[in-house]
Design an enzyme around this catalytic site. Structure first.
Site, PDB file in Angstrom:
ATOM      1  N   TRP A   1       9.754  -3.905   1.440  1.00  0.00           N
ATOM      2  CA  TRP A   1      11.026  -3.193   1.552  1.00  0.00           C
ATOM      3  C   TRP A   1      11.037  -1.942   0.675  1.00  0.00           C
ATOM      4  CZ3 TRP A   1      14.520  -2.831  -2.680  1.00  0.00           C
ATOM      5  CH2 TRP A   1      14.141  -3.552  -3.821  1.00  0.00           C
ATOM      6  N   ASP A   2      10.044  -1.813  -0.196  1.00  0.00           N
ATOM      7  CA  ASP A   2       9.911  -0.624  -1.036  1.00  0.00           C
ATOM      8  C   ASP A   2       9.989   0.654  -0.195  1.00  0.00           C
ATOM      9  OD1 ASP A   2       8.935  -2.888  -2.252  1.00  0.00           O
ATOM     10  OD2 ASP A   2       7.248  -1.912  -3.226  1.00  0.00           O
TER      11      ASP A   2
ATOM     12  N   GLU B 228      12.992 -10.497  -8.731  1.00  0.00           N
ATOM     13  CA  GLU B 228      12.157 -11.666  -8.441  1.00  0.00           C
ATOM     14  C   GLU B 228      12.113 -12.668  -9.581  1.00  0.00           C
ATOM     15  OE1 GLU B 228       8.502  -9.773  -7.335  1.00  0.00           O
ATOM     16  OE2 GLU B 228       9.611  -8.464  -5.984  1.00  0.00           O
TER      17      GLU B 228
ATOM     18  N   LYS C 286      13.387  -8.852 -13.577  1.00  0.00           N
ATOM     19  CA  LYS C 286      12.138  -8.117 -13.381  1.00  0.00           C
ATOM     20  C   LYS C 286      12.439  -6.663 -13.029  1.00  0.00           C
ATOM     21  CE  LYS C 286       7.851  -8.043 -10.686  1.00  0.00           C
ATOM     22  NZ  LYS C 286       7.158  -8.534  -9.469  1.00  0.00           N
ATOM     23  N   GLN C 287      13.492  -6.468 -12.274  1.00  0.00           N
ATOM     24  CA  GLN C 287      13.849  -5.116 -11.852  1.00  0.00           C
ATOM     25  C   GLN C 287      15.347  -5.033 -11.614  1.00  0.00           C
ATOM     26  OE1 GLN C 287      11.212  -5.804  -8.508  1.00  0.00           O
ATOM     27  NE2 GLN C 287      12.750  -4.971  -7.142  1.00  0.00           N
TER      28      GLN C 287
END
Length: 842
Positions: free
Chosen positions: A373-374, A508, A620-621
């Site tokens: 999906w990046d 994640e 994580k992000q």
């Protein structure tokens, strides 16, 4: 972060002034060349001392059965991994039968350059042989943007001070099945610690030889992949230009082709060998047919000349930079890094031509060459606003994946389509469902990218013909995945809410949760976008609308049902903390004390079991923060500031997708110094190898995010509701920022300085936009100047959890932070007096 003696600042070139073996993997990535279809890692042409000898073709992959320790219904069953295509980069030079080997050679001059204007990698060496002969060797490598199947390499050799026998050995090697420079014998797989970011290693033979032959200076190899059935052919032709006498010899075997040129070199008389190479692949066309295609490509190239190919490349890149360049005033180091990132986006997407954009482009085998999906969230904005055709091609990849996505949704008991989290051929390839398959948000991400493309271009033709299928099928999934709930047990529309459970958001480190804020917010957008698209089709083109209804078996009540679900979507909020929880139970977890986590325990995913990580508030992000950016028109300024200040200290930055988003939101809410700090982290992710895995390939999404951070973060551009607006946040140390946007076919050049924003329209129709709420219109050939009173709010420092003071959860408990260890820990109460400290084991 960068050794500037070895890698000096140059706004248009990446330059290396000395060769080192210890970071060969990183420099192979940094000096890679490609065009979106074909990619050649920056391996030295001698063919030795590589971290990864890499030649990659977009979409060319092998499949393999996924073996789960414990199988369950619906788990991904077939994995996919990119294949290392036959390597044609090898052009070895011998003088007096002594090979040039950079690890032991007496090299007096060395320079390697990636020229981002010419689209060429060059290397210059002055080598003194053991017998004292001075040899100048200049090497050039180009992958054509104009001819997607074509690459060429040249080597110029001149013995300066003596006569000498010189040999140039040009080779094509099947490195997938034999890493050795002479080919033939598969090597043992490299041993490495656990790292899910690396590629899958296949231990059986992958490439089955098909047709192979040599005809004078032309060599051909072709193969069929064992399990996927894909085919590939590579054909190389060679030109020798020299006044010296020379002979040639050849060798052809299934896994190696050699064209060797033996030259009686006279002192000062140059030798040039040019290798032209063509690659073609297919999902099933016989290899012999692909060989014929390669031959035609080479015949066409030879009919034009190598100089003409160089000129085409420069002309192509001149046009690319004219429509894509971003200029940062007064900072050549950031200018160099920015252009390197933008050049990587061209190398990853320009000739993808209906394929996806792999997470590493074609620069390495990291993430097995998968699409994520990046692409939609981090790469598509750059494509849509600079080269819309590339964005359309990338979206068509998702359209072509719809049959597989429908099958996946049916397998998971849902209607519509579910796009895979990671894939090459359209099938889900993630073996770990919790952090992978459960990321249903990719459906909304794809629809969001589709909407952004249509808003930027006005391309309703694509939307109504193919894009609508994506919008409808993704909306159908949300309608069945979500469910209604009422506080009084009666679903009558009064106080009813729509919920989505059992999903994973972008973060994640938090998996399979209920009401993930990012997922709910983006699903709401997806549902509204699908309903609005259908209404517009009915109003604007009745015939196309009727065809769509028949094709998708659309029920009359579906759009209204989607809108009802969107309006009732549950958006979590914590009154006690004044923030949006990342999900239903996120705030109930203990906080991970990142400030006191030892550096040797980062990134967390390589040092802690997932279950340990899942029990904590740690990211994580950026998750909520990403939602605040993408759907910023649905959150107040106060919401954004409160959410950013809460989540920023919890975010590890273990993902390269995170810093760009944190930079954008930091700039918007006022943490301007922090925004610049995050931006520098993003722009040097690969150039500075900040995550210690640049050797696996370029972080393409981060490169795309760099453009967004410049344009949307510091430039303050937004396109909410399809309306163009600006609210700049120029860093205090930057005198100016200039970038280009294409809006409905009109090219706009935007320049931001401390006290004004200028918009110049190069060509096209008039464009309306706003700057901090004031409306303007600019016509072709005109320039509009909007005055700026400052660069927005300014907050010093960075957020800290201690600033929450006596903040309590909804149940009245204080927030506390700790680091998980094998022994007990003494928690730190957030906001507690300074004399309460961590236990010795923390």
């Amino acid at each position: 972060m960068i050794d500037r003696d070895r890698f000096p600042v140059d706004p248009w070139r990446l330059v290396e002034t000395s060769f080192q073996l210890d970071d060969a993997g990183v420099t192979e990535t940094l000096f890679a060349v490609g065009n979106g279809y074909l990619g050649l890692r920056g391996n030295q042409p001698e063919g030795r001392h590589a971290h990864e000898h890499g030649t990659f073709i977009n979409g060319f992959h092998e499949t393999f059965p996924i073996r789960h320790a414990e199988q369950a219904y619906g788990f991904a069953e077939v994995g996919q991994t990119i294949i290392n295509a036959p390597d044609a980069k090898v052009m070895r030079v011998y003088v007096d039968d002594e090979p040039l080997s950079l690890d032991v050679a007496d090299v007096r001059e060395y320079e390697r350059v990636l020229d981002m204007r010419d689209g060429v990698q060059r290397r210059h060496i002055l080598w003194v042989t053991p017998s004292g002969k001075e040899v100048r060797i200049d090497y050039e490598r180009l992958v054509s943007f104009e001819e997607k199947h074509l690459a060429f390499m040249t080597v110029d050799v001149t013995v300066l001070n003596a006569d000498a026998p010189v040999t140039v050995s040009c080779q094509i090697l099947n490195r997938q099945d034999g890493e050795d420079v002479y080919g033939g014998t598969p090597s043992a797989p490299r041993k490495a610690g656990f790292d899910p970011r690396k590629t899958e290693k296949l231990h059986e033979r992958v490439l089955q030889p098909q047709e192979y032959w040599q005809d004078k200076a032309r060599s051909a190899l072709s193969y069929r992949a064992t399990d996927s059935g894909m085919t590939i052919a590579v054909v190389a032709d060679h030109l020798v230009e020299t006044a010296n006498e020379y002979t040639s010899r050849t060798l052809i075997e299934p896994d190696i082709a050699k064209n060797v040129f033996r030259v009686d070199a006279k002192a000062g008389v140059p030798i040039r060998v040019t290798k032209l190479v063509s690659y073609h692949t297919s999902r099933g066309v016989p290899a012999r047919e692909l060989v014929d295609r390669c031959r035609r490509t080479l015949d066409r190239a030879l009919g034009e000349s190598v100089d003409a190919i160089r000129a085409q490349q420069r002309e192509w890149l001149d046009a690319f930079w004219e429509r894509s360049d971003v200029r940062i005033g007064g900072h050549d180091d950031l200018q160099q890094a920015t252009r390197w990132c933008l050049f990587q986006l061209a190398q990853a997407a320009a000739r993808a031509d209906g394929q996806g954009v792999p997470a590493k482009g074609m620069t390495g085998s990291g993430y097995s060459g998968h699409y994520f999906w990046d692409t939609e969230i981090y790469v598509l904005p750059f494509l849509a606003y600079t080269t819309p055709l590339w964005a359309r091609n990338a979206l068509r990849m998702r359209y072509l994946m719809l049959p597989a996505a429908r099958r996946r949704a049916f397998q998971l008991n849902e209607a519509g389509a579910l796009f895979p989290w990671r894939t090459i051929n359209g099938e889900e390839a993630s073996a770990y469902y919790a952090a992978g398959t459960a990321q249903y948000h990719i459906n909304a991400d794809v629809s969001f990218a589709l909407a952004k493309y249509v808003r930027a271009t006005g391309d309703n033709e694509f939307l109504f013909r193919e894009g609508v299928d994506i919008a409808v099928e993704t909306a159908r999934l949300w309608a069945t995945l979500g469910f209604w709930r009422s506080s009084d047990g009666v679903l009558d529309g009064e106080g009813d809410t729509f919920h989505i459970h059992g999903v994973t958001g972008p973060d994640e480190y938090t998996t399979v949760v209920n009401d993930n804020l990012f997922t709910n917010v983006m699903a709401r957008f997806n549902l509204r976008f699908a309903a609005r698209t259908i209404r517009e089709m009915a109003e604007l083109d009745g015939e196309v609308y009727r065809q769509m209804v028949d094709r998708l078996a659309l029920e009359p009540g579906e759009p209204e049902a989607w809108e009802r679900a969107a309006e009732a979507m549950h958006i979590p909020f914590s009154p006690s903390l004044g923030i949006h929880p990342q999900d239903h139970v996120f705030l109930e977890r203990e906080i991970w004390d990142l400030e006191n986590t030892p550096p040797d325990k980062r990134p967390l995913l390589l040092h802690f079991h997932p279950l340990v990580i899942y029990r904590y508030q740690v990211l994580k992000q950026a998750d909520v923060v990403l939602a605040l950016f993408l759907q910023g028109n649905h959150f107040s300024d106060e919401d954004k500031l409160a959410d950013f200040e809460y989540y920023d200290p919890l975010t590890t930055g273990d993902s390269t997708l995170s810093a760009v988003v944190q930079s954008i939101l930091a700039a918007e809410v006022g943490y301007q110094d922090l925004a610049l700090e995050y931006f520098r982290e993003s722009i040097f992710v690969d150039l500075g190898d900040l995550h210690h895995n640049a050797s696996d390939g370029v972080h393409v999404a981060s490169a795309g995010g760099v453009w967004t951070a410049l344009v949307a973060g510091f430039g303050g551009m937004r396109d909410h509701f399809g309306e163009l607006s600006f609210d700049p946040r120029l860093p205090a140390s930057w005198p100016s920022l200039e970038f280009v946007l294409h809006w409905h076919g009109t090219r706009l050049v935007i320049t931001v300085t401390r006290d004004e924003l200028r918009v110049r329209a190069v060509e096209g129709e008039p464009v309306g936009f706003s700057v901090r709420g004031v409306g303007y219109v600019v016509g072709a050939g005109e320039e509009v100047v909007a005055p700026l009173d400052g660069q927005g709010p300014v907050i010093p420092g960075r957020p800290s959890l201690r600033e929450l003071g006596d903040a309590r959860r909804e149940d009245g408990s204080l927030l506390s932070a700790s680091v998980p260890t094998v022994t007990s820990t003494i928690p730190i109460i957030v906001g507690a007096p300074a004399d309460i400290e961590h236990g010795a084991d923390v």
